[in-house]
Design a protein around this motif. Structure first.
Motif, PDB file in Angstrom:
ATOM      1  N   LEU A  96       0.866  -1.182   0.000  1.00  0.00           N
ATOM      2  CA  LEU A  96       0.000   0.000   0.000  1.00  0.00           C
ATOM      3  C   LEU A  96       0.898   1.225   0.000  1.00  0.00           C
ATOM      4  N   ARG A  97       0.851   1.997  -1.089  1.00  0.00           N
ATOM      5  CA  ARG A  97       1.696   3.182  -1.182  1.00  0.00           C
ATOM      6  C   ARG A  97       0.966   4.309  -1.894  1.00  0.00           C
ATOM      7  N   ILE A  98       1.211   5.511  -1.418  1.00  0.00           N
ATOM      8  CA  ILE A  98       0.914   6.699  -2.207  1.00  0.00           C
ATOM      9  C   ILE A  98       2.245   7.094  -2.825  1.00  0.00           C
ATOM     10  N   PHE A  99       2.311   7.085  -4.128  1.00  0.00           N
ATOM     11  CA  PHE A  99       3.612   7.260  -4.755  1.00  0.00           C
ATOM     12  C   PHE A  99       3.508   8.075  -6.033  1.00  0.00           C
ATOM     13  N   TYR A 100       4.680   8.444  -6.522  1.00  0.00           N
ATOM     14  CA  TYR A 100       4.794   9.164  -7.783  1.00  0.00           C
ATOM     15  C   TYR A 100       5.723   8.331  -8.662  1.00  0.00           C
ATOM     16  N   ASN A 101       5.124   7.467  -9.458  1.00  0.00           N
ATOM     17  CA  ASN A 101       5.873   6.636 -10.390  1.00  0.00           C
ATOM     18  C   ASN A 101       5.918   7.384 -11.720  1.00  0.00           C
ATOM     19  N   GLU A 102       7.048   8.038 -11.977  1.00  0.00           N
ATOM     20  CA  GLU A 102       7.132   8.932 -13.135  1.00  0.00           C
ATOM     21  C   GLU A 102       6.991   8.202 -14.467  1.00  0.00           C
ATOM     22  N   LYS A 103       7.162   6.883 -14.458  1.00  0.00           N
ATOM     23  CA  LYS A 103       6.994   6.119 -15.690  1.00  0.00           C
ATOM     24  C   LYS A 103       5.532   6.100 -16.123  1.00  0.00           C
ATOM     25  N   TYR A 104       4.615   6.113 -15.140  1.00  0.00           N
ATOM     26  CA  TYR A 104       3.194   5.964 -15.459  1.00  0.00           C
ATOM     27  C   TYR A 104       2.323   7.111 -14.949  1.00  0.00           C
ATOM     28  N   CYS A 105       2.838   7.950 -14.046  1.00  0.00           N
ATOM     29  CA  CYS A 105       2.010   8.969 -13.402  1.00  0.00           C
ATOM     30  C   CYS A 105       2.540  10.366 -13.692  1.00  0.00           C
ATOM     31  N   THR A 106       1.645  11.347 -13.567  1.00  0.00           N
ATOM     32  CA  THR A 106       2.053  12.746 -13.677  1.00  0.00           C
ATOM     33  C   THR A 106       1.987  13.458 -12.332  1.00  0.00           C
ATOM     34  N   ALA A 107       1.596  12.712 -11.271  1.00  0.00           N
ATOM     35  CA  ALA A 107       1.536  13.276  -9.920  1.00  0.00           C
ATOM     36  C   ALA A 107       1.404  12.122  -8.935  1.00  0.00           C
ATOM     37  N   PRO A 108       1.761  12.357  -7.676  1.00  0.00           N
ATOM     38  CA  PRO A 108       1.484  11.327  -6.669  1.00  0.00           C
ATOM     39  C   PRO A 108      -0.008  11.235  -6.396  1.00  0.00           C
ATOM     40  N   GLY A 109      -0.407  10.170  -5.729  1.00  0.00           N
ATOM     41  CA  GLY A 109      -1.807  10.013  -5.353  1.00  0.00           C
ATOM     42  C   GLY A 109      -2.204  10.955  -4.239  1.00  0.00           C
ATOM     43  N   LEU A 110      -3.507  11.109  -4.071  1.00  0.00           N
ATOM     44  CA  LEU A 110      -4.028  12.005  -3.039  1.00  0.00           C
ATOM     45  C   LEU A 110      -4.123  11.312  -1.683  1.00  0.00           C
ATOM     46  N   GLY A 111      -4.555  10.042  -1.663  1.00  0.00           N
ATOM     47  CA  GLY A 111      -4.685   9.354  -0.384  1.00  0.00           C
ATOM     48  C   GLY A 111      -5.246   7.952  -0.543  1.00  0.00           C
ATOM     49  N   ILE A 112      -5.070   7.158   0.523  1.00  0.00           N
ATOM     50  CA  ILE A 112      -5.678   5.831   0.657  1.00  0.00           C
ATOM     51  C   ILE A 112      -6.343   5.798   2.025  1.00  0.00           C
TER      52      ILE A 112
END
Length: 477
Positions: free
Chosen positions: A385-401
């Motif tokens: 379980l992570r809120i992360f910024y995976n630059e390969k697939y995302c343009t921003a980190p997640g907001l929350g879980i």
């Protein structure tokens, strides 16, 4: 004397009635392979109603993905299927030498086959989706699908029915567009060599116990549609995007090529997966928000009574894709009564049998994992379980879980890496996690468990790293 004879007669009649009733409950239906079908001769598979004659059923060729080091190798495996009710006997003969060891999985079904040199035998009392593995070979195994009987077969003369009877069926441009109000019936002796597309349609059914052949990538694709049922068939992949009220029942998905996700959900609501089997060369099942031209979040997604096997990546993956500029919410997800047979992923960023990775400003909330049985997988993590910024697939980190419950999750094995739970910063946190009856190798993990040093976190006892920006985590018995 008269009374005794009457009692004896009554018992004889009762016995005959019970015997007749037992046979009446037992029903078996098999399908011959059509001419030109791709078969595999590693196994001879036979089935029968107990006391009846053995019927040999086809063994089809399918393909699976084996990763050795960082290289992918496509291997030939086998698949057989039949329909039944009541009780059935299965006999499998190995054409490649004696059987030293045999497993029938999921292990939770507790099927113990009898072995006699090259042959094994066992009984089934309800429909099951199985992997039969000889001598610890999981890449040349038999995928055996014991299907329930179809409740009703549509009338082939109905103009709203697209009927595929026994045989090989090829489509123009290798695709068939299914229009609103249509029912596609695929007989158990039918092999389709083309995609089934349900695009911009409503009230569509795809039913039967036949197959879209393993040579067809993305065998079923549902887009921007409503009230869709897919029931009983085999295909490589079955994706849903921009849709509402979709049921996928007893569908078997096995893929072997790159990015071979089994059952994706993109920006869709009210999706039910029931009794599916996924063995895939990428994530088995995913829930994503905005992605691949579909816009919006996801709500009310359920997977139950199912079996997952990830030859690559995650069995369950939630949350990475969304709309960073106009954030999406993924909520109200349930995964219940699931067996996870394998997980193999060397890359740390993509490990986790039960994974929520929030990216693209997604908020993921209200997720339940209940009655999950995880067998010893080859490589990966139990939970990620992570809120992360995976630059390969995302343009921003997640907001929350938020608000995630793990109830009756059990792992038995030795190969799991350290699980990870980690937020991103003080604004992008993981909140309110509950573990109820988490069991690792038979040991119940909870906050008051015996043998836990008082200075340990409970998560240490489960080999779960709980990092920063995680608020509210509880382990209860």
């Amino acid at each position: 004397m008269i009374k005794a004879n009457a009692i004896k007669l009554f018992l004889i009649v009762l016995s005959l009635f019970l015997t007749t009733s037992a046979f009446a409950r037992n029903f078996l239906k098999t399908y011959p392979a059509p001419d030109g079908a791709l078969l595999n001769d590693v196994f001879k598979v036979q089935v029968r109603i107990p006391g009846g004659n053995w019927q040999e059923i086809p063994t089809y060729l399918i393909k699976v993905d084996e990763v050795r080091g960082s290289k992918h190798h496509v291997e030939n495996a086998s698949m057989s299927f039949f329909d039944f009710s009541g009780e059935v006997e299965v006999q499998i003969t190995s054409n490649n030498g004696p059987i030293e060891l045999a497993k029938v999985r999921p292990l939770s079904y507790e099927i113990k086959p009898q072995i006699n040199e090259r042959t094994l035998r066992f009984k089934l009392y309800q429909p099951r989706n199985l992997s039969v593995e000889l001598n610890n070979d999981i890449f040349h195994n038999l995928h055996l699908f014991a299907n329930p009987l179809l409740k009703s077969v549509p009338n082939k003369n109905n103009p709203d029915v697209i009927w595929f009877g026994p045989g090989i069926h090829e489509f123009e441009n290798e695709k068939l567009e299914v229009a609103s109000g249509k029912t596609v019936y695929i007989d158990g002796g039918a092999v389709l060599r083309g995609q089934l597309l349900v695009h911009d349609a409503q009230n569509v059914k795809i039913i039967g116990n036949g197959m879209v052949e393993h040579t067809v990538k993305m065998g079923v694709h549902i887009a921007n549609s409503k009230n869709v049922l897919v029931d009983g068939i085999f295909c490589t992949q079955c994706a849903i995007g921009g849709s509402d009220s979709v049921t996928i029942r007893n569908v078997k998905s096995i893929s072997y090529y790159g990015w071979g996700d089994g059952m994706n959900v993109f920006a869709s609501n009210n999706v039910l997966y029931d009794r599916v089997f996924c063995r895939n060369s990428d994530d088995c099942t995913t829930v994503y928000a905005t992605r691949k031209g579909f816009a919006g979040g996801c709500k009310n997604i359920t997977m139950q009574n199912s079996t997952l096997w990830a030859d690559v990546a995650h069995p369950i993956m939630i949350g990475i894709h969304g709309n960073s500029e106009n954030p999406d919410t993924i909520q109200d997800l349930t995964y219940r009564n699931i067996d996870i047979l394998d997980h193999k992923e060397m890359q740390i960023d993509y490990q986790g049998c039960l994974t929520i990775n929030a990216g693209d400003n997604n908020l993921v909330r209200n997720v339940l994992f209940e009655d999950i049985r995880v067998e010893d997988f080859r490589e990966g993590q139990l939970i990620n379980l992570r809120i992360f910024y995976n630059e390969k697939y995302c343009t921003a980190p997640g907001l929350g879980i938020e608000n995630v419950t793990f109830r009756n999750v059990e792992y038995n094995g030795e190969n799991a890496n350290l699980s990870i739970i980690a937020g991103y910063n003080n604004e992008k946190k993981i909140k309110n996690l509950v573990f109820e009856k988490l069991k690792i190798n038979g040991r119940l993990i909870h906050d008051k468990m015996e043998g836990k040093p008082p200075w340990y976190k409970t998560s240490d006892m489960a080999r779960i790293f709980v990092g920063e920006h995680v608020d509210g985590i509880k382990f209860s018995p």
